[in-house]
Design an enzyme around this catalytic site. Structure first.
Site, PDB file in Angstrom:
ATOM      1  N   LYS A 110       0.814  -1.220   0.000  1.00 36.44           N
ATOM      2  CA  LYS A 110       0.000   0.000   0.000  1.00 36.44           C
ATOM      3  C   LYS A 110       0.848   1.270   0.000  1.00 36.44           C
ATOM      4  O   LYS A 110       0.393   2.328  -0.418  1.00 36.44           O
ATOM      5  CB  LYS A 110      -0.969  -0.037   1.171  1.00 36.44           C
ATOM      6  CG  LYS A 110      -1.954  -1.187   0.989  1.00 36.44           C
ATOM      7  CD  LYS A 110      -3.133  -1.101   1.892  1.00 36.44           C
ATOM      8  CE  LYS A 110      -4.222  -2.075   1.492  1.00 36.44           C
ATOM      9  NZ  LYS A 110      -3.937  -3.479   1.897  1.00 36.44           N
TER      10      LYS A 110
HETATM   11  C1  LIG Z   1      -4.648  -4.568   1.434  1.00 36.03           C
HETATM   12  C2  LIG Z   1      -3.905  -5.833   1.263  1.00 36.03           C
HETATM   13  C3  LIG Z   1      -4.320  -6.804   0.329  1.00 36.03           C
HETATM   14  C4  LIG Z   1      -5.585  -6.659  -0.472  1.00 36.03           C
HETATM   15  O1  LIG Z   1      -5.544  -5.613  -1.421  1.00 36.03           O
HETATM   16  P1  LIG Z   1      -6.913  -5.036  -2.022  1.00 36.03           P
HETATM   17  O2  LIG Z   1      -6.511  -3.943  -2.928  1.00 36.03           O
HETATM   18  O3  LIG Z   1      -7.717  -4.582  -0.850  1.00 36.03           O
HETATM   19  O4  LIG Z   1      -7.579  -6.170  -2.734  1.00 36.03           O
HETATM   20  C5  LIG Z   1      -3.535  -7.935   0.186  1.00 36.03           C
HETATM   21  N1  LIG Z   1      -2.417  -8.119   0.917  1.00 36.03           N
HETATM   22  C6  LIG Z   1      -1.997  -7.214   1.817  1.00 36.03           C
HETATM   23  C7  LIG Z   1      -0.752  -7.492   2.592  1.00 36.03           C
HETATM   24  C8  LIG Z   1      -2.715  -6.032   2.014  1.00 36.03           C
HETATM   25  O5  LIG Z   1      -2.284  -5.143   2.904  1.00 36.03           O
END
Ligand SMILES: *Cc1c(COP(=O)(O)O)cnc(C)c1O
Length: 466
Positions: A110
């Site tokens: 993220k």
């Molecule tokens: C947020 C997250 C996901 C999922 O991503 P989305 O965009 O919500 O589908 C998968 N793995 C990790 C480690 C995350 O932090």
């Protein structure tokens, strides 16, 4: 480029407004109104990550950011990453690649979008009179990535709701030990879906919107999606160059469907010839059930060892729905209202067929996830986190069915974010990258609140700095 809501509001907005606003007032999500400006040919280009990001993002911003300012924002955003290449491509065997996306300051993918969004906010807000009040929900990783991105921003406060007791200790401490006067953490006694529902309701609250200038850091914010398209293009080019094979699919550990939807844009709108986007869910498999049956039906939330994907209501699914419904916002609005009422959407056969051209899916249970972590350690001497394991297990199932092609699995978090689970499975703690050693010694600051709309609203109104 202009943007429009996925629901009934037909007003067109520019990039700046959409970035600052997050969610449309009719409850819809913003999407580009037309894609005709996108005619870049990025396939086969030997561009760095930053250059790919620049070429990708400039398609979406119109005149709202000058070229040299955009370059500076990109440079600044990725200067905080531990690997010069920003994302690290690792080959496991001749069919499996891992794309490590966790080199940013909070150790999850993220950071890639949120470092960019944080710097973009700051640039836009400098010229704004009113402070921004950023509100967001986190299943674990968005919160710390967003807080890191705005903790030094003089023009914004940030309030993050996490489902109390449902995120890992490390994830919570990453959020609650940040000692900035504009950062407020709330532990909500409920699930991530409860947090997300309250956030969406706050955006629709006219009274609150009159007092506060609300902004979003969740993947309902278009800019998050936009900044994630880069690595699909970057990795596709790299893998094609390394292998000479252009039958490349991506396995995407999925919760809120933001990341997988960014891949869909790379494929459908940028015409990157990605073969399939493999939607990899844990036991919370609403999306897997959808891609198998055409019915999107809510179920209760299960706690798993991949908590960032313990989500039933995948917000960005609405953007896909809009696209396959030929951009008919009235229809999407009806479908979303009936989903709220009945907990179910049935997509017609023709439109469901369209989604099947791009997506395939698997739901991975806890036992398979743990075994994949063990096998990856034994076979490749590599420690992976449980989310990445869900993705890698889905790749393996896909390759068993297909027999050919290459899969790039997105490694979405560093294993040390989930050290307790990893220790239970492998018997030792994953190494923590430098700079994180002392997080368990720092003092935490957060408020635990019942899942009542008014309690949250009042808390925000009381704490917001002027
Ligand atoms: C947020 C997250 C996901 C999922 O991503 P989305 O965009 O919500 O589908 C998968 N793995 C990790 C480690 C995350 O932090």
């Amino acid at each position: 480029m202009k943007y429009i809501s996925t629901r009934t509001d037909k007003k067109l907005l520019g990039f700046k407004e959409v970035t600052l606003k997050g969610l449309a007032s009719d409850g819809g999500l913003y999407v580009p109104n037309t894609w005709k400006e996108i005619n870049l040919n990025l396939i086969g280009k030997d561009y760095s990550f930053e250059k790919t990001a620049y070429e990708t993002i400039r398609c979406f911003i119109g005149k709202d950011i000058e070229k040299n300012v955009l370059k500076k924002i990109i440079k600044k955003s990725y200067s905080t990453f531990r690997d010069k290449e920003i994302t690290t491509l690792k080959s496991l065997d001749n069919k499996n690649f891992l794309l490590e996306l966790f080199n940013g300051p909070t150790l999850a993918f993220k950071d890639i979008a949120l470092q960019f969004l944080g710097n973009t906010f700051e640039m836009f807000l400098k010229s704004n009179k009113k402070k921004l009040t950023i509100i967001g929900a986190t299943s674990g990783d968005t919160g710390s990535a967003a807080i890191d991105a705005v903790k030094n921003n003089k023009f914004a406060d940030i309030f993050i709701l996490h489902p109390y007791g449902r995120v890992s200790d490390f994830q919570r401490k990453q959020m609650t030990t940040v000692n900035s006067s504009n950062v407020f953490n709330i532990g909500l006694k409920g699930t991530f879906d409860d947090c997300q529902n309250i956030i969406k309701k706050l955006f629709r609250d006219n009274e609150l919107n009159k007092t506060l200038n609300l902004g979003s850091i969740n993947s309902i914010n278009w800019t998050r999606i936009m900044a994630q398209i880069t690595y699909y293009i970057y990795a596709y080019n790299k893998v094609m160059k390394l292998t000479g094979n252009n039958n490349i699919s991506f396995s995407v550990p999925t919760g809120n469907f933001g990341d997988a939807y960014a891949g869909y844009i790379a494929k459908k709108k940028f015409k990157i010839p990605i073969n399939k986007l493999i939607v990899a869910t844990n036991k919370n498999n609403i999306l897997d059930r959808f891609f198998r049956t055409g019915t999107y039906k809510i179920d209760k939330v299960h706690s798993t060892i991949s908590p960032s994907m313990d989500i039933q209501i995948a917000s960005n699914f609405e953007r896909l729905l809009y696209d396959v419904n030929n951009c008919d916002g009235n229809n999407v609005s009806e479908l979303m209202y009936s989903f709220n009422d009945k907990g179910k959407i049935k997509v017609n056969k023709e439109y469901f067929g369209v989604t099947k051209n791009s997506f395939t899916s698997f739901s991975i249970n806890e036992k398979e996830t743990k075994q994949r972590i063990k096998d990856t350690y034994n076979d490749f001497n590599l420690v992976i986190d449980p989310h990445t394991a869900v993705g890698l297990e889905a790749s393996s199932k896909y390759l068993k069915e297909q027999q050919e092609g290459i899969v790039v699995t997105l490694a979405t978090a560093h294993p040390s974010k989930f050290s307790k689970s990893v220790r239970n499975i492998l018997g030792f703690d994953p190494d923590l990258p430098l700079g994180y050693k002392n997080i368990f010694d720092l003092e935490e600051k957060y408020q635990v609140i019942d899942p009542s709309y008014n309690s949250i609203k009042n808390y925000i109104l009381k704490k917001v700095t002027k």
